[in-house]
Design a protein around this motif. Structure first.
Motif, PDB file in Angstrom:
ATOM      1  N   LEU B 102       0.749  -1.209   0.033  1.00  0.00           N
ATOM      2  CA  LEU B 102       0.097   0.031   0.051  1.00  0.00           C
ATOM      3  C   LEU B 102       0.915   1.000  -0.009  1.00  0.00           C
ATOM      4  CD1 LEU B 102      -2.443  -0.542   2.884  1.00  0.00           C
ATOM      5  CD2 LEU B 102      -2.776  -1.238   0.561  1.00  0.00           C
ATOM      6  N   ASP B 103       0.415   2.107  -0.720  1.00  0.00           N
ATOM      7  CA  ASP B 103       1.149   3.389  -0.745  1.00  0.00           C
ATOM      8  C   ASP B 103       0.277   4.685  -0.734  1.00  0.00           C
ATOM      9  OD1 ASP B 103       3.059   5.727  -1.530  1.00  0.00           O
ATOM     10  OD2 ASP B 103       4.624   4.072  -1.912  1.00  0.00           O
ATOM     11  N   PHE B 104       0.189   5.612  -0.101  1.00  0.00           N
ATOM     12  CA  PHE B 104      -0.649   6.702  -0.304  1.00  0.00           C
ATOM     13  C   PHE B 104      -0.097   7.979   0.334  1.00  0.00           C
ATOM     14  CE2 PHE B 104      -2.583   6.886   4.062  1.00  0.00           C
ATOM     15  CZ  PHE B 104      -2.069   5.698   4.593  1.00  0.00           C
ATOM     16  N   GLU B 105      -0.834   9.025  -0.383  1.00  0.00           N
ATOM     17  CA  GLU B 105      -0.500  10.306   0.310  1.00  0.00           C
ATOM     18  C   GLU B 105      -1.743  10.867   0.969  1.00  0.00           C
ATOM     19  OE1 GLU B 105       2.471  11.905   0.258  1.00  0.00           O
ATOM     20  OE2 GLU B 105       1.474  14.023   0.783  1.00  0.00           O
ATOM     21  N   ALA B 106      -1.842  11.805   1.996  1.00  0.00           N
ATOM     22  CA  ALA B 106      -3.034  12.331   2.554  1.00  0.00           C
ATOM     23  C   ALA B 106      -2.803  13.786   2.439  1.00  0.00           C
ATOM     24  CB  ALA B 106      -2.874  11.931   4.087  1.00  0.00           C
ATOM     25  N   LYS B 107      -3.907  14.464   1.934  1.00  0.00           N
ATOM     26  CA  LYS B 107      -4.038  15.851   1.898  1.00  0.00           C
ATOM     27  C   LYS B 107      -5.299  16.381   2.482  1.00  0.00           C
ATOM     28  CE  LYS B 107      -0.271  16.392  -0.769  1.00  0.00           C
ATOM     29  NZ  LYS B 107       0.947  17.091  -0.096  1.00  0.00           N
ATOM     30  N   SER B 108      -4.948  17.780   3.010  1.00  0.00           N
ATOM     31  CA  SER B 108      -6.341  18.401   3.566  1.00  0.00           C
ATOM     32  C   SER B 108      -6.370  19.737   2.847  1.00  0.00           C
ATOM     33  CB  SER B 108      -6.240  18.485   4.870  1.00  0.00           C
ATOM     34  OG  SER B 108      -7.272  19.157   5.381  1.00  0.00           O
ATOM     35  N   THR B 109      -7.791  19.967   2.523  1.00  0.00           N
ATOM     36  CA  THR B 109      -7.943  21.211   1.772  1.00  0.00           C
ATOM     37  C   THR B 109      -8.983  22.033   2.602  1.00  0.00           C
ATOM     38  OG1 THR B 109      -8.492  22.354  -0.246  1.00  0.00           O
ATOM     39  CG2 THR B 109      -9.616  20.278   0.002  1.00  0.00           C
ATOM     40  N   ARG B 110      -8.793  23.301   2.416  1.00  0.00           N
ATOM     41  CA  ARG B 110      -9.685  24.321   3.184  1.00  0.00           C
ATOM     42  C   ARG B 110     -10.742  24.928   2.042  1.00  0.00           C
ATOM     43  NH1 ARG B 110      -8.449  25.647   8.150  1.00  0.00           N
ATOM     44  NH2 ARG B 110      -9.396  27.696   8.238  1.00  0.00           N
ATOM     45  N   LEU B 146     -13.258  22.023   5.799  1.00  0.00           N
ATOM     46  CA  LEU B 146     -14.150  22.946   6.132  1.00  0.00           C
ATOM     47  C   LEU B 146     -15.505  22.557   5.798  1.00  0.00           C
ATOM     48  CD1 LEU B 146     -12.702  26.437   5.078  1.00  0.00           C
ATOM     49  CD2 LEU B 146     -12.629  25.370   7.321  1.00  0.00           C
ATOM     50  N   LEU B 147     -15.604  21.240   5.253  1.00  0.00           N
ATOM     51  CA  LEU B 147     -16.914  20.541   4.958  1.00  0.00           C
ATOM     52  C   LEU B 147     -17.000  19.577   6.152  1.00  0.00           C
ATOM     53  CD1 LEU B 147     -16.716  20.534   0.954  1.00  0.00           C
ATOM     54  CD2 LEU B 147     -18.052  21.969   2.771  1.00  0.00           C
ATOM     55  N   ASN B 148     -17.145  19.649   7.316  1.00  0.00           N
ATOM     56  CA  ASN B 148     -17.240  18.864   8.403  1.00  0.00           C
ATOM     57  C   ASN B 148     -15.924  17.663   8.283  1.00  0.00           C
ATOM     58  OD1 ASN B 148     -19.216  19.723  10.009  1.00  0.00           O
ATOM     59  ND2 ASN B 148     -20.643  18.979   8.505  1.00  0.00           N
ATOM     60  N   HIS B 181     -14.219   7.364  -2.569  1.00  0.00           N
ATOM     61  CA  HIS B 181     -14.862   6.563  -1.517  1.00  0.00           C
ATOM     62  C   HIS B 181     -14.790   7.061  -0.052  1.00  0.00           C
ATOM     63  CE1 HIS B 181     -15.085   3.198  -4.402  1.00  0.00           C
ATOM     64  NE2 HIS B 181     -13.769   3.734  -4.858  1.00  0.00           N
ATOM     65  N   GLN B 182     -16.103   7.313   0.314  1.00  0.00           N
ATOM     66  CA  GLN B 182     -15.989   8.085   1.715  1.00  0.00           C
ATOM     67  C   GLN B 182     -15.593   7.178   2.606  1.00  0.00           C
ATOM     68  OE1 GLN B 182     -19.643   9.351   3.517  1.00  0.00           O
ATOM     69  NE2 GLN B 182     -18.889  11.359   3.765  1.00  0.00           N
ATOM     70  N   ILE B 183     -14.567   7.782   3.580  1.00  0.00           N
ATOM     71  CA  ILE B 183     -14.014   7.283   4.809  1.00  0.00           C
ATOM     72  C   ILE B 183     -14.848   7.391   6.070  1.00  0.00           C
ATOM     73  CG2 ILE B 183     -11.887   6.656   5.806  1.00  0.00           C
ATOM     74  CD1 ILE B 183     -10.396   7.530   3.544  1.00  0.00           C
ATOM     75  N   LYS B 184     -15.221   6.467   6.869  1.00  0.00           N
ATOM     76  CA  LYS B 184     -15.806   6.668   8.016  1.00  0.00           C
ATOM     77  C   LYS B 184     -14.978   7.175   8.993  1.00  0.00           C
ATOM     78  CE  LYS B 184     -19.589   3.266   7.533  1.00  0.00           C
ATOM     79  NZ  LYS B 184     -19.910   1.949   7.700  1.00  0.00           N
ATOM     80  N   ARG B 185     -15.468   8.206   9.869  1.00  0.00           N
ATOM     81  CA  ARG B 185     -14.903   8.694  10.824  1.00  0.00           C
ATOM     82  C   ARG B 185     -15.364   8.216  12.289  1.00  0.00           C
ATOM     83  NH1 ARG B 185     -11.056  12.827  10.644  1.00  0.00           N
ATOM     84  NH2 ARG B 185     -10.744  13.870   8.904  1.00  0.00           N
TER      85      ARG B 185
END
Lengths: 203, 203
Positions: B102-110, B146-148, B181-185
């Motif tokens: 597995l290989d991934f990058e995580a990014k958060s946007t406002r 900013l979208l919950n 695919h939405q990831i559950k929190r």
């Protein structure tokens, strides 16, 4: 000034190393060459990984050394002015070959008779045990620097079993030869460990 | 003194921040929180990875930030006194799940409307293309802060295709919802991306 290292390599410093303080405050590259006996092995592996990447054979990368940053000076464009080395809690290399996960640690020893287990940290053993548990391929690459750089791939499970069962604190060279798989050295790749991975884990 | 950040978090400094120089020379932790909008996401992923490891579900680790070391002071026990950040040429996370890489990058946007591709470096795209070529699982985890904190797993090939075919410099939120695919929190794991990996790549 020329500085000589145990591995026979020399290093040109820009100015003579004079005072005691000067001797201790040296560039990190200098430190790395002197302190890390595996530098030659690391160099060979990095070049081999570049070769494998270019030839589309596998993708293996070296994890950066973890560093704990205490202070950053933004007046000099995000210059780190205070930090210290952290212990690597995993291994040096991981990657992918034919979809499978690979994870390994490379160690060089100057012993002519055995591989001292003191070279391996408990963290690394735990990490590689977990790699095996999750179906990954886990091994060590062991170089005997003073035996013509004779180098072997040794499955991690062999070393884990050895640590659990044996009281000895080093694995005899003869056992590394017997239970490991010799890695061929050449011009390019410098150290063809992937050929061994193919033979050991994919046949 | 209390410092407020764009993400709403506050930070207690040990002494008041006074002069201009003081404002610029601050601890790296402060820097990280302020500069890296993905801090919350990174924290959630690290906790999730710890949970997965404890439950023996998968082994995923975060690569350390690569740092170029210029000077080490050995008079203070190998203290790094001059170094700078290097650009990550790979991604933040990799690991093994059921033997697969597995290989991934995580990014958060406002942004509330789209995911700006400027967040992704060319190196990362190249790296993930190679992961796919070698049979690994490659994806992005994208958080809309900013979208919950709505978060999606988006296959890397979708983003690579988007960059190659589209002229737009951002992926509309609606497309991320549609093709991702939405990831559950939750409480534990904080961000259950492995459940999505299982559904998307193992069914």
């Amino acid at each position: 000034m020329t500085v000589k290292y145990p591995n026979g390599k020399t290093f040109e410093t820009k100015k003579p190393i004079g005072t005691q303080a000067d001797k201790k405050i040296v560039s990190a590259k200098l430190h790395k060459s002197a302190a890390n006996r595996g530098m030659g092995l690391e160099y060979d592996l990095n070049l081999s990984n570049e070769y494998y990447l270019e030839k589309n054979l596998c993708l293996v990368t070296k994890r950066p050394t973890p560093i704990n940053i205490v202070k950053v000076d933004y007046t000099k464009g995000a210059r780190i002015t205070n930090a210290y080395f952290e212990k690597q809690s995993t291994t040096d290399y991981n990657g992918v070959y034919k979809g499978r996960y690979l994870d390994f640690e490379a160690k060089s020893t100057r012993s002519k008779t055995s591989f001292p287990l003191a070279n391996i940290s408990e963290h690394q053993i735990k990490h590689l045990s977990k790699v095996i548990k999750h179906g990954g391929i886990a091994f060590f690459i062991i170089e005997f620097a003073l035996l013509n750089n004779d180098t072997y791939l040794l499955d991690a499970s062999y070393i884990i079993d050895f640590i659990n069962k044996e009281k000895r604190k080093s694995i005899p060279y003869e056992d590394v030869k017997k239970y490991g798989h010799q890695i061929k050295r050449g011009y390019n790749p410098r150290l063809d460990y992937l050929q061994v991975v193919q033979e050991v884990y994919f046949k």
